[in-house]
Design a protein around this motif. Structure first.
Motif, PDB file in Angstrom:
ATOM      1  N   UNK A 150      63.265  45.711  92.217  1.00 56.63           N
ATOM      2  CA  UNK A 150      63.107  44.198  92.684  1.00 56.63           C
ATOM      3  C   UNK A 150      61.593  43.788  92.193  1.00 56.63           C
ATOM      4  N   UNK A 151      60.545  44.837  92.563  1.00 54.48           N
ATOM      5  CA  UNK A 151      59.317  44.648  92.277  1.00 54.48           C
ATOM      6  C   UNK A 151      59.088  44.571  90.426  1.00 54.48           C
ATOM      7  N   UNK A 152      59.772  45.283  89.748  1.00 54.42           N
ATOM      8  CA  UNK A 152      59.611  45.349  88.394  1.00 54.42           C
ATOM      9  C   UNK A 152      60.252  44.047  87.751  1.00 54.42           C
ATOM     10  N   UNK A 153      61.243  43.856  88.587  1.00 55.49           N
ATOM     11  CA  UNK A 153      61.946  42.474  88.105  1.00 55.49           C
ATOM     12  C   UNK A 153      60.952  41.207  88.235  1.00 55.49           C
ATOM     13  N   UNK A 154      60.383  41.065  89.213  1.00 61.86           N
ATOM     14  CA  UNK A 154      59.508  39.725  89.440  1.00 61.86           C
ATOM     15  C   UNK A 154      58.258  39.904  88.510  1.00 61.86           C
ATOM     16  N   UNK A 155      57.947  41.246  88.384  1.00 61.21           N
ATOM     17  CA  UNK A 155      56.856  41.465  87.563  1.00 61.21           C
ATOM     18  C   UNK A 155      57.068  40.948  86.016  1.00 61.21           C
ATOM     19  N   UNK A 156      58.452  41.395  85.607  1.00 62.21           N
ATOM     20  CA  UNK A 156      58.678  40.774  84.281  1.00 62.21           C
ATOM     21  C   UNK A 156      58.963  39.506  84.097  1.00 62.21           C
ATOM     22  N   UNK A 157      59.414  39.046  85.359  1.00 61.14           N
ATOM     23  CA  UNK A 157      59.606  37.420  85.265  1.00 61.14           C
ATOM     24  C   UNK A 157      58.360  36.656  85.122  1.00 61.14           C
ATOM     25  N   UNK A 158      57.265  37.089  85.847  1.00 61.82           N
ATOM     26  CA  UNK A 158      56.050  36.728  85.845  1.00 61.82           C
ATOM     27  C   UNK A 158      55.546  36.699  84.321  1.00 61.82           C
ATOM     28  N   UNK A 159      55.718  37.752  83.600  1.00 61.19           N
ATOM     29  CA  UNK A 159      55.114  38.356  82.361  1.00 61.19           C
ATOM     30  C   UNK A 159      55.852  37.309  81.445  1.00 61.19           C
ATOM     31  N   UNK A 160      57.179  36.926  81.522  1.00 62.01           N
ATOM     32  CA  UNK A 160      57.802  36.135  80.802  1.00 62.01           C
ATOM     33  C   UNK A 160      57.461  34.646  80.787  1.00 62.01           C
ATOM     34  N   UNK A 161      57.033  34.291  82.155  1.00 59.06           N
ATOM     35  CA  UNK A 161      56.478  32.971  82.177  1.00 59.06           C
ATOM     36  C   UNK A 161      55.129  32.785  81.374  1.00 59.06           C
ATOM     37  N   UNK A 162      54.217  33.930  81.738  1.00 63.41           N
ATOM     38  CA  UNK A 162      53.107  33.750  80.820  1.00 63.41           C
ATOM     39  C   UNK A 162      53.458  33.795  79.432  1.00 63.41           C
ATOM     40  N   UNK A 163      54.370  34.744  78.945  1.00 65.88           N
ATOM     41  CA  UNK A 163      54.387  34.482  77.529  1.00 65.88           C
ATOM     42  C   UNK A 163      55.068  33.154  76.799  1.00 65.88           C
ATOM     43  N   UNK A 164      55.915  32.400  77.667  1.00 62.11           N
ATOM     44  CA  UNK A 164      56.569  31.352  77.452  1.00 62.11           C
ATOM     45  C   UNK A 164      55.405  30.101  77.340  1.00 62.11           C
ATOM     46  N   UNK A 165      54.377  30.513  78.167  1.00 60.41           N
ATOM     47  CA  UNK A 165      53.359  29.305  78.364  1.00 60.41           C
ATOM     48  C   UNK A 165      52.422  29.571  76.790  1.00 60.41           C
ATOM     49  N   UNK A 166      52.190  31.071  76.518  1.00 64.38           N
ATOM     50  CA  UNK A 166      51.395  31.429  75.382  1.00 64.38           C
ATOM     51  C   UNK A 166      52.408  30.895  74.086  1.00 64.38           C
ATOM     52  N   UNK A 167      53.565  30.857  74.010  1.00 63.89           N
ATOM     53  CA  UNK A 167      54.162  30.374  72.993  1.00 63.89           C
ATOM     54  C   UNK A 167      54.079  28.892  72.914  1.00 63.89           C
ATOM     55  N   UNK A 168      54.036  28.341  74.025  1.00 61.84           N
ATOM     56  CA  UNK A 168      53.884  26.770  74.007  1.00 61.84           C
ATOM     57  C   UNK A 168      52.578  26.259  73.267  1.00 61.84           C
ATOM     58  N   UNK A 169      51.573  26.979  73.760  1.00 64.76           N
ATOM     59  CA  UNK A 169      50.258  26.898  73.223  1.00 64.76           C
ATOM     60  C   UNK A 169      50.193  27.241  71.773  1.00 64.76           C
ATOM     61  N   UNK A 170      50.801  28.293  71.403  1.00 62.74           N
ATOM     62  CA  UNK A 170      50.955  28.568  69.969  1.00 62.74           C
ATOM     63  C   UNK A 170      51.647  27.451  69.157  1.00 62.74           C
ATOM     64  N   UNK A 171      52.802  26.974  69.598  1.00 66.00           N
ATOM     65  CA  UNK A 171      53.376  25.778  68.957  1.00 66.00           C
ATOM     66  C   UNK A 171      52.508  24.548  68.830  1.00 66.00           C
ATOM     67  N   UNK A 172      51.655  24.388  69.823  1.00 64.62           N
ATOM     68  CA  UNK A 172      50.783  23.187  69.736  1.00 64.62           C
ATOM     69  C   UNK A 172      49.616  23.462  68.844  1.00 64.62           C
ATOM     70  N   UNK A 173      49.324  24.562  68.775  1.00 66.31           N
ATOM     71  CA  UNK A 173      48.247  24.954  67.585  1.00 66.31           C
ATOM     72  C   UNK A 173      48.731  24.714  66.184  1.00 66.31           C
ATOM     73  N   UNK A 174      49.917  25.436  66.222  1.00 63.42           N
ATOM     74  CA  UNK A 174      50.557  25.285  64.897  1.00 63.42           C
ATOM     75  C   UNK A 174      50.774  24.064  64.155  1.00 63.42           C
ATOM     76  N   UNK A 175      51.404  23.297  65.182  1.00 61.80           N
ATOM     77  CA  UNK A 175      51.991  21.792  64.924  1.00 61.80           C
ATOM     78  C   UNK A 175      50.639  21.000  64.828  1.00 61.80           C
ATOM     79  N   UNK A 176      49.459  21.426  65.429  1.00 60.52           N
ATOM     80  CA  UNK A 176      48.463  20.261  65.352  1.00 60.52           C
ATOM     81  C   UNK A 176      47.133  20.802  64.467  1.00 60.52           C
TER      82      UNK A 176
END
Length: 463
Positions: A263-289
């Motif tokens: 369970x601890x690993x699952x929530x850790x991976x969920x947090x990492x996935x959220x961070x990665x998704x936010x990083x990808x959003x910033x990457x899209x903003x940089x690329x498109x801008x």
């Protein structure tokens, strides 16, 4: 047997051997104690843990698709149902006597142990699509068929064990129907074999060790010795607490620890996935801008009239800004799990395509690097490929990632005009060379430049 799974499994086996040997060899220890309340508590705890871990494994199966997770979930679900849950069902249908109320849980437990053993042997295999649904409903079909058969044979089932508890609790009482003893023996063998197999096949997973699978080895070792104790001292008396009951609960306690870590690993991976998704959003903003705007500025600058040297400086500045922006996009938008060779190939390809140059690669995919090293190597690759094309006038660049003298090595080679490294550093400052050298030193690597005018250049980083 891997180190990750062998130590806890060895401890589980040692505890099981020690408890069983102490009961058999010491006349001052009793194998059973009269405690109906504690017996009920332990039965409820065991059932709850088995069902919890089965639920977690079903969740893992939905993500991984591994046959091992599905078979383990089925096996633990049957082991959980064979406890209080099945007892309540039997009472509701009027089969909670000394025959059907004994044989059905025993049979269900044997099937559950067999599924656990099968799971230990499947490792990373995936089931065929046509088997997904049948395997998911297998535990419920097993219980339903067992109830029907038990109801049909309710008057002809043999007595499993005498109903009178043993008078002495100091010596083994290997007694009971041969089928009951055989069921205990088969279950013990299945658990013992599964324990060894899980310990031998335990492997790390992305993000760390697979603690749940790692702890199956000791858990099923203790479960095996619990069955051995049930074989020596058959336990069918709800008012008595047996050593087999204690070993069984200890095995489920180990599973509970594994479940907590899962369970601890699952929530850790969920947090990492959220961070990665936010990083990808910033990457899209940089690329498109930023990247698009810099590309437009470079294109417009190349068509302007005026001083050629000034235009060349502006274009060079645009190229550097584009490299910086693209490096930021890659750093934000890419997963750290990608192979190093793949990441370097993509970085070099982006630069080569911009200048319509050809790229040759020779990459060893077994070579890895940590996050800081990857970032530095990407920047060095971009700078070296850009220099080879822009300053070396080379239409072809070769990228190599290999091992040399037991160290990892990155090389960027070209057949361009070449240069004198000493002269460049002395007269032009050699900013690009200095930058690459500083990045190489930041990863505790050695940076070398081998170049001669008219004979091409080789930039190498060894770490």
């Amino acid at each position: 047997m891997t180190a990750s799974g062998s130590v806890p499994t060895f401890l589980g086996w040692a505890l099981g051997v020690a408890v069983t040997a102490a009961i058999l060899g010491t006349p001052y220890l009793f194998f059973a104690y009269h405690s109906p309340d504690l017996h009920l508590v332990l039965d409820s705890l065991d059932t709850g843990v088995a069902l919890l871990v089965a639920y977690l494994l079903l969740g893992r199966y939905s993500r991984s698709g591994r046959l091992q997770d599905l078979l383990l979930a089925d096996g633990l679900l049957l082991l959980g149902l064979a406890g209080i849950g099945l007892t309540l069902v039997l009472r509701l249908v009027g089969l909670d006597d000394d025959r059907g109320g004994v044989w059905l849980p025993v049979a269900v437990r044997v099937v559950g142990a067999a599924l656990v053993l099968a799971a230990s042997m499947t490792s990373a295999r995936r089931p065929a699509a046509r088997w997904n649904r049948p395997l998911k409903v297998l535990p419920w079909v097993t219980v339903a068929v067992g109830l029907v058969v038990t109801w049909a044979l309710r008057d002809s089932l043999p007595l499993a064990l005498a109903l009178t508890p043993p008078a002495s609790a100091q010596r083994p009482v290997i007694a009971g129907h041969a089928g009951l003893l055989a069921a205990h023996a088969i279950t013990a063998l299945c658990f013992a074999a599964a324990s060894v197999t899980f310990a031998a096949t335990a492997r790390p997973r992305a993000g760390g060790r697979d603690e749940l699978i790692r702890l199956l080895g000791p858990a099923f070792a203790l479960a095996a010795f619990a069955r051995v104790n049930y074989l020596l001292f058959p336990s069918l008396y709800s008012d008595w607490l047996y050593t087999g009951d204690l070993l069984r609960t200890t095995s489920y306690a180990v599973l509970l620890v594994g479940a907590a870590r899962e369970i601890r690993h699952f929530w850790s991976m969920q947090a990492q996935a959220a961070v990665l998704e936010d990083r990808r959003r910033l990457a899209r903003e940089l690329h498109d801008g930023v990247v698009q705007e810099l590309g437009y500025i470079r294109m417009e600058t190349s068509t302007l009239a005026g001083e050629p040297e000034g235009r060349a400086r502006i274009l060079a500045a645009c190229d550097r800004a584009l490299d910086e922006a693209r490096a930021a996009v890659d750093a934000l938008g890419r997963s750290s799990d990608e192979p190093l060779g793949f990441v370097l190939h993509r970085a070099a390809r982006q630069v080569a395509d911009r200048y319509d140059a050809s790229l040759e690669v020779e990459l060893d995919d077994s070579i890895h690097a940590d996050a800081d090293q990857r970032h530095a190597l990407i920047r060095i690759t971009r700078e070296a490929v850009s220099n080879a094309i822009r300053h070396g006038r080379s239409g072809r660049v070769r990228l190599c990632l290999d091992r040399h003298d037991q160290r990892r090595r990155l090389r960027v080679q070209d057949e361009g005009e070449g240069f004198d490294p000493v002269s460049v550093r002395r007269h032009a400052g050699g900013y690009g060379l200095t930058s690459m050298e500083e990045r190489a030193s930041s990863v505790r690597g050695a940076f070398t430049v081998d170049s001669t005018p008219g004979q091409g250049t080789t930039v190498a980083v060894t770490w």
